[in-house]
Design an enzyme around this catalytic site. Sequence first.
Site, PDB file in Angstrom:
ATOM      1  N   SER A  78       0.861  -1.193   0.000  1.00 23.87           N
ATOM      2  CA  SER A  78       0.000   0.000   0.000  1.00 23.87           C
ATOM      3  C   SER A  78       0.893   1.237   0.000  1.00 23.87           C
ATOM      4  O   SER A  78       2.061   1.159   0.423  1.00 23.87           O
ATOM      5  CB  SER A  78      -0.870   0.004   1.251  1.00 23.87           C
ATOM      6  OG  SER A  78      -1.600   1.207   1.354  1.00 23.87           O
TER       7      SER A  78
ATOM      8  N   TYR B 204      -2.265  -0.718  10.432  1.00 27.39           N
ATOM      9  CA  TYR B 204      -2.274  -1.072   9.002  1.00 27.39           C
ATOM     10  C   TYR B 204      -0.947  -0.685   8.356  1.00 27.39           C
ATOM     11  O   TYR B 204      -0.317  -1.494   7.668  1.00 27.39           O
ATOM     12  CB  TYR B 204      -3.437  -0.350   8.317  1.00 27.39           C
ATOM     13  CG  TYR B 204      -3.563  -0.609   6.837  1.00 27.39           C
ATOM     14  CD1 TYR B 204      -3.862  -1.879   6.343  1.00 27.39           C
ATOM     15  CD2 TYR B 204      -3.406   0.423   5.907  1.00 27.39           C
ATOM     16  CE1 TYR B 204      -3.997  -2.118   4.979  1.00 27.39           C
ATOM     17  CE2 TYR B 204      -3.540   0.199   4.541  1.00 27.39           C
ATOM     18  CZ  TYR B 204      -3.834  -1.071   4.086  1.00 27.39           C
ATOM     19  OH  TYR B 204      -3.965  -1.308   2.727  1.00 27.39           O
TER      20      TYR B 204
HETATM   21  N1  LIG Z   1      -8.608  -0.403  -1.804  1.00 28.49           N
HETATM   22  C1  LIG Z   1      -7.595   0.373  -1.486  1.00 28.49           C
HETATM   23  O1  LIG Z   1      -7.717   1.618  -1.456  1.00 28.49           O
HETATM   24  C2  LIG Z   1      -6.253  -0.233  -1.195  1.00 28.49           C
HETATM   25  C3  LIG Z   1      -5.142   0.624  -1.139  1.00 28.49           C
HETATM   26  C4  LIG Z   1      -3.894   0.083  -0.855  1.00 28.49           C
HETATM   27  C5  LIG Z   1      -3.744  -1.267  -0.654  1.00 28.49           C
HETATM   28  N2  LIG Z   1      -4.837  -2.078  -0.712  1.00 28.49           N
HETATM   29  C6  LIG Z   1      -4.623  -3.508  -0.466  1.00 28.49           C
HETATM   30  O2  LIG Z   1      -5.211  -4.259  -1.498  1.00 28.49           O
HETATM   31  C7  LIG Z   1      -5.514  -5.570  -1.012  1.00 28.49           C
HETATM   32  C8  LIG Z   1      -6.923  -5.945  -1.441  1.00 28.49           C
HETATM   33  O3  LIG Z   1      -7.863  -5.144  -0.767  1.00 28.49           O
HETATM   34  P1  LIG Z   1      -9.198  -4.574  -1.437  1.00 28.49           P
HETATM   35  O4  LIG Z   1      -9.036  -3.113  -1.522  1.00 28.49           O
HETATM   36  O5  LIG Z   1      -9.559  -5.343  -2.633  1.00 28.49           O
HETATM   37  O6  LIG Z   1     -10.215  -4.852  -0.214  1.00 28.49           O
HETATM   38  P2  LIG Z   1     -11.526  -5.768  -0.061  1.00 28.49           P
HETATM   39  O7  LIG Z   1     -12.489  -5.477  -1.154  1.00 28.49           O
HETATM   40  O8  LIG Z   1     -11.962  -5.561   1.352  1.00 28.49           O
HETATM   41  O9  LIG Z   1     -10.966  -7.258  -0.247  1.00 28.49           O
HETATM   42  C9  LIG Z   1     -10.166  -7.859   0.726  1.00 28.49           C
HETATM   43  C10 LIG Z   1      -9.938  -9.325   0.375  1.00 28.49           C
HETATM   44  O10 LIG Z   1      -9.086  -9.891   1.375  1.00 28.49           O
HETATM   45  C11 LIG Z   1      -9.662 -11.115   1.835  1.00 28.49           C
HETATM   46  N3  LIG Z   1      -9.354 -11.347   3.231  1.00 28.49           N
HETATM   47  C12 LIG Z   1      -9.533 -10.512   4.294  1.00 28.49           C
HETATM   48  N4  LIG Z   1      -9.186 -11.115   5.439  1.00 28.49           N
HETATM   49  C13 LIG Z   1      -8.777 -12.366   5.105  1.00 28.49           C
HETATM   50  C14 LIG Z   1      -8.311 -13.496   5.856  1.00 28.49           C
HETATM   51  N5  LIG Z   1      -8.216 -13.481   7.197  1.00 28.49           N
HETATM   52  N6  LIG Z   1      -7.982 -14.608   5.170  1.00 28.49           N
HETATM   53  C15 LIG Z   1      -8.084 -14.661   3.824  1.00 28.49           C
HETATM   54  N7  LIG Z   1      -8.527 -13.656   3.059  1.00 28.49           N
HETATM   55  C16 LIG Z   1      -8.868 -12.519   3.698  1.00 28.49           C
HETATM   56  C17 LIG Z   1     -11.158 -10.948   1.630  1.00 28.49           C
HETATM   57  O11 LIG Z   1     -11.757 -12.231   1.425  1.00 28.49           O
HETATM   58  P3  LIG Z   1     -12.719 -13.014   2.464  1.00 28.49           P
HETATM   59  O12 LIG Z   1     -13.396 -11.986   3.320  1.00 28.49           O
HETATM   60  O13 LIG Z   1     -13.663 -13.758   1.573  1.00 28.49           O
HETATM   61  O14 LIG Z   1     -11.795 -13.916   3.221  1.00 28.49           O
HETATM   62  C18 LIG Z   1     -11.219 -10.134   0.341  1.00 28.49           C
HETATM   63  O15 LIG Z   1     -11.212 -10.990  -0.785  1.00 28.49           O
HETATM   64  C19 LIG Z   1      -5.306  -5.508   0.508  1.00 28.49           C
HETATM   65  O16 LIG Z   1      -4.077  -6.102   0.840  1.00 28.49           O
HETATM   66  C20 LIG Z   1      -5.283  -4.024   0.797  1.00 28.49           C
HETATM   67  O17 LIG Z   1      -4.538  -3.717   1.958  1.00 28.49           O
HETATM   68  C21 LIG Z   1      -6.076  -1.594  -0.982  1.00 28.49           C
END
Ligand SMILES: NC(=O)c1ccc[n+]([C@@H]2O[C@H](COP(=O)([O-])OP(=O)(O)OC[C@H]3O[C@@H](n4cnc5c(N)ncnc54)[C@H](OP(=O)(O)O)[C@@H]3O)[C@@H](O)[C@H]2O)c1
Length: 265
Positions: free
Chosen positions: A141, A154
């Site tokens: 991130s 985080y």
């Molecule tokens: N969106 C942003 O602005 C942003 C910015 C920077 C970085 N990121 C990073 O991008 C990545 C994806 O996030 P996203 O934005 O797509 O968020 P999201 O829509 O909330 O998706 C998160 C994913 O992580 C999985 N997950 C959460 N806890 C888990 C666990 N204990 N075991 C296995 N899987 C788990 C969830 O699946 P289940 O609930 O089905 O397990 C879901 O598929 C993350 O690492 C996040 O930190 C996002």
Amino acid sequence: MNLENKTVWITGATSGIGKELARQCAELGASVVLSARRVDVLEAVRDALPGGKQRHHIVRLDLADAEQLMVDAAAALENIGTIDILVNNGGISQRGFFLETELEVYRRLMDVNYLGTVALIKVVLPAMCASNQGSIVSIASVAGKCGSKLRTGYSGSKFAVVGMMDCLRAEVSEHGIHCLTVCPGYVQTDIAINALTGDGSAKGVSDSVIDEGLTTTECCQQILKAIDKKQDEVVIGKGVSGLAPTIKRFFPGLYAKLAAKRVAV
Ligand SMILES: NC(=O)c1ccc[n+]([C@@H]2O[C@H](COP(=O)([O-])OP(=O)(O)OC[C@H]3O[C@@H](n4cnc5c(N)ncnc54)[C@H](OP(=O)(O)O)[C@@H]3O)[C@@H](O)[C@H]2O)c1
């Protein structure tokens, strides 16, 4: 980019970036291994991909339990065979001030975002090293490059991912393994809805900064471009969220003032 005859393992494939990345990889011809905790959602995602259940696999993994994850992932790997690209994407964010956040929340963020990532790399990397090919991609991130309010846990976990990936790259480059660290800014996903508050409960509603961020389509196109170019690290974001690491690097005093003023929710 052509991913025919390639196998891409993506965690966090039920939602947001992981779900869209799975779609784009499948469109490019890959066989995708989809992981997360919610199997019913994984099945729906897989069935909607070109190639469906004939081409793609589901492996239920809980990133919060590194020991069990290693057992489950190793068993799955025996059936799947070679992994060409591992994308450590699953993760969870935080919205809570340090003084109001329980220690357990810090532990969970480290377990899911950092240790779960380390554990899956430990399972997949040995075969990559033996065959001298493969890409390890970790979705860190912008919060892994610079801090802002409400994200002490985080940011800590994402700084850990960035540091671990730098070290890993240094160790495995002699085996021809590509290590890419992706640092997205705000992307339109459920990340804020699922973010942990001080007592560990989910925030439950999104943030305006997330809702105004990059689309998952744009974000994943840039991730795939960085994989294709074998980049070491890429920052993907629009506006301040994409510029923050550069501002911090060249104007650290200014960055500290801006971060102290801004409550980014
Ligand atoms: N969106 C942003 O602005 C942003 C910015 C920077 C970085 N990121 C990073 O991008 C990545 C994806 O996030 P996203 O934005 O797509 O968020 P999201 O829509 O909330 O998706 C998160 C994913 O992580 C999985 N997950 C959460 N806890 C888990 C666990 N204990 N075991 C296995 N899987 C788990 C969830 O699946 P289940 O609930 O089905 O397990 C879901 O598929 C993350 O690492 C996040 O930190 C996002």
